[in-house]
Design an enzyme around this catalytic site. Structure first.
Site, PDB file in Angstrom:
ATOM      1  N   ARG A 150      18.287  13.539 -34.958  1.00 26.28           N
ATOM      2  CA  ARG A 150      18.151  14.825 -34.945  1.00 26.28           C
ATOM      3  C   ARG A 150      16.699  15.736 -35.116  1.00 26.28           C
ATOM      4  O   ARG A 150      16.408  16.634 -34.287  1.00 26.28           O
ATOM      5  CB  ARG A 150      19.219  15.826 -35.734  1.00 26.28           C
ATOM      6  N   ASN A 158      25.119  16.038 -35.151  1.00 25.13           N
ATOM      7  CA  ASN A 158      26.037  14.913 -35.383  1.00 25.13           C
ATOM      8  C   ASN A 158      27.415  15.289 -35.016  1.00 25.13           C
ATOM      9  O   ASN A 158      27.964  16.362 -35.323  1.00 25.13           O
ATOM     10  CB  ASN A 158      25.972  13.991 -36.573  1.00 25.13           C
TER      11      ASN A 158
END
Length: 92
Positions: A20, A38
């Site tokens: 990320r 996620n």
């Protein structure tokens, strides 16, 4: 180039490897807005907006991801530009 939005689902070893944070860095470098998060199934979801050429570069980057990641599958779904994102963020 036209402004567009793309939703990208990345599967593989993509959680717990700074995917990320690396996505956020790459998206900002490309001048894109949107978010990355996620998913409960272990994948990572990216929603990004900007010019089509930069979005395509992000899609190609997602096929490899950061060095600790192992990307098995990338699916991209193109959508109309919405203009709703002020920047590129990591969300829950």
């Amino acid at each position: 180039m036209a402004l567009k939005q793309v939703q990208i689902i990345v599967r593989g070893r993509v959680q717990g490897v700074f995917f990320r944070a690396a996505t956020q860095r790459e998206a900002r470098r490309l001048g894109l807005t949107g978010w990355v998060r996620n998913r409960p199934d272990g994948s990572v979801e990216i929603c990004a907006e900007g010019d089509e050429a930069s979005l395509r570069q992000l899609c190609m980057w997602a096929e490899k991801g950061p060095s600790a990641a192992r990307v098995d599958d990338v699916q991209a779904r193109w959508r109309a530009y919405s203009g709703e994102f002020p920047d590129f963020r990591i969300t829950d």
